[in-house]
Write an enzyme that holds these catalytic residues in place. Structure first.
Site, PDB file in Angstrom:
ATOM      1  N   HIS A 116       0.805  -1.230   0.000  1.00 22.44           N
ATOM      2  CA  HIS A 116       0.000   0.000   0.000  1.00 22.44           C
ATOM      3  C   HIS A 116       0.843   1.287   0.000  1.00 22.44           C
ATOM      4  CE1 HIS A 116      -3.510  -2.472   0.341  1.00 22.44           C
ATOM      5  NE2 HIS A 116      -3.203  -2.907   1.552  1.00 22.44           N
ATOM      6  N   ASP A 122      -5.172  -8.311  -3.551  1.00 25.48           N
ATOM      7  CA  ASP A 122      -5.501  -8.040  -2.154  1.00 25.48           C
ATOM      8  C   ASP A 122      -6.851  -8.604  -1.711  1.00 25.48           C
ATOM      9  OD1 ASP A 122      -5.406  -7.037   0.404  1.00 25.48           O
ATOM     10  OD2 ASP A 122      -5.286  -4.926  -0.147  1.00 25.48           O
TER      11      ASP A 122
HETATM   12 ZN    ZN Z   1      -3.684  -6.933   2.444  1.00 26.30          ZN
END
Ligand code: ZN
Length: 485
Positions: free
Chosen positions: A286, A337
């Site tokens: 991220h 994800d």
């Molecule tokens: Zn994750």
């Protein structure tokens, strides 16, 4: 007759319209595959003694690498889009309570069924290697958190078996998780994620690695919120000792930054750096709210940053400073994800497109003289392979024959007759950029894993996709029923 085995023993000659490498550069085919590896590329590869696989109207590329996945979260898709009357403000933290309910309900066999469906869908979408950031450890469904036992790895086994069922390469990232927040023990919803002590966790990873010698095992630190400094340091030291990949979620949510500031007076990325967690074997997932100082630290250590734009959009995380990361020379990778979408082309395009929205400009990440594909293709292939300690993600002699054939957008497709209107290099480069700005996973028509032609014209050749999906549906229905009790 087992056609699969008969074909595997014979070299293949893949005849696409053109070839694209991991740098997004185009070249002539064909590609010869022998013993599961790329044996030759270009006109010289056209020798006798191979089964010819025509890939007319398609570009042949290294397959994509999914560097960040939580396979079980496929079960949340479509179940978390409504607003709860008790929470007028829906955000990451309310989503998390739904995620915990599912994580706590799954048995090992249900985990295997859901993960198998997620992994199979990844292969169909053109991902042939996945990094599974695995934190749903304990098979027990007790009300109390209970200490991990050394042989308690049924949930890890389920993930490994699911990857084998789906025929996807796996890097299993065993995840350390200690607490809810600084000074706060694990919540009931987190009881399956935690270990009492970091050495119990490290012993567990040893056991899992020993049980699955053919799987690449790596480490993950769930986050700076969930792991205290001594855990971060111990896991980092063990990963360095084994030269294993080390992944960590960092700076996804502003709430997480506030927790880190309150505990350490620094950002999560600065804390990780100071604790020795950032090296060239590390991947930060991220980095949405990375500061200039964070970006400089990531660049100095050679760490990869894995972006998951379609998940970050779905969870309302924020916009990552992509231009700053690219300018600093930080290698980027992609991950599906939360499995909201499983689509490498959409993830790649979103990196550039979200940055355009953020800075209100065009062609933000592209250098003069470079195509969009040259910027984005390494992110989808070689950088992901690096993040997962894989030698794939390359169009090179000797590399594993993990390949995808992508349908060229119709406005670029050659006529197919003998008029000689073959695509020139410029057309080919533009065709790839057209794929990025207009294409989806539907463009992926063929997938080869280790030289095995598993997806042909958009369909699995040996696996019953519908049966796998039905198994996952049944498993999820059972888990949801248990979660509701
Ligand atoms: Zn994750």
């Amino acid at each position: 007759v087992n056609t699969k085995d008969a074909r595997a023993s014979l070299p293949l000659l893949l005849e696409p319209e053109f070839v694209v490498d991991e740098e997004g550069r185009v070249a002539d085919g064909p590609v010869r595959v022998e013993g599961g590896r790329i044996a030759a590329i270009g006109p010289a590869a056209r020798r006798a003694g191979a089964a010819v696989v025509p890939l007319t109207g398609r570009a042949l590329s290294p397959a994509f690498v999914n560097a960040h996945s939580h396979a079980f979260q496929l079960g949340l898709r479509g179940h978390v889009e409504k607003k709860d009357a008790a929470h007028a403000h829906d955000d990451f933290w309310t989503w998390r309570t739904h995620m915990y309910a599912l994580a706590n309900a799954l048995t090992p066999s249900e985990m295997r069924a859901v993960a198998r469906a997620a992994f199979l869908d990844m292969v169909r979408a053109g991902f042939t290697h996945v990094g599974e950031f695995h934190y749903v450890h304990h098979a027990h469904d007790d009300e109390r958190a209970r200490p991990a036992t050394r042989d308690d790895h049924a949930m890890c086994d389920a993930v490994v078996e699911a990857a084998a069922d789906a025929g996807i390469h796996l890097t299993l990232l065993e995840t350390g998780y200690a607490r809810a927040a600084p000074g706060k023990p694990a919540l009931a919803g987190q009881r399956r994620f935690v270990f009492d002590r970091v050495d119990a966790f490290l012993a567990h990873v040893d056991d899992v690695a020993r049980a699955h010698p053919h799987v690449t095992t790596g480490f993950a630190i769930h986050s700076v919120r969930a792991c205290p400094l001594d855990w971060i340091a111990a896991i980092s030291a063990r990963a360095a000792e084994l030269r294993a990949p080390l992944h960590v979620h960092a700076s996804e949510q502003t709430g997480e930054l506030e927790i880190a500031m309150a505990e350490h007076g620094r950002s999560p990325i600065a804390i990780l750096d100071d604790a020795g967690a950032l090296t060239a074997k590390s991947t930060v997932v991220h980095a949405t709210h990375a500061s200039d100082d964070d970006v400089a630290r990531l660049a100095a250590r050679g760490a990869v940053v894995c972006l998951c734009p379609t998940t970050e959009r779905n969870l309302g995380d924020g916009l990552v400073p992509a231009r700053a990361l690219v300018d600093a020379g930080v290698p980027l990778a992609i991950g599906s994800d939360s499995q909201t979408r499983i689509d490498p082309l959409l993830e790649l395009a979103a990196i550039e497109e979200d940055e355009r929205l953020r800075v209100r400009a065009r062609s933000v990440l592209v250098e003069p003289g470079q195509t969009l594909a040259m910027r984005l293709w390494p992110i989808g292939t070689a950088n992901g392979a690096r993040a997962l300690s894989s030698d794939g993600g390359r169009m090179a002699v000797g590399a594993p024959a993990d390949l995808v054939a992508l349908s060229i957008p119709s406005s670029f497709a050659p006529s197919g007759d003998s008029s000689g209107d073959a695509l020139h290099d410029d057309d080919r480069a533009h065709a790839l950029d057209a794929l990025l700005v207009s294409g989806t996973r539907e463009a992926v028509r063929d997938v080869f894993v280790g030289g095995d032609h598993v997806v042909r014209d958009g369909r699995f050749f040996t696996i019953d996709e519908a049966a796998v999906a039905a198994d996952a549906r049944r498993a999820l229905a059972a888990a949801r029923k248990r979660a509701a009790r």
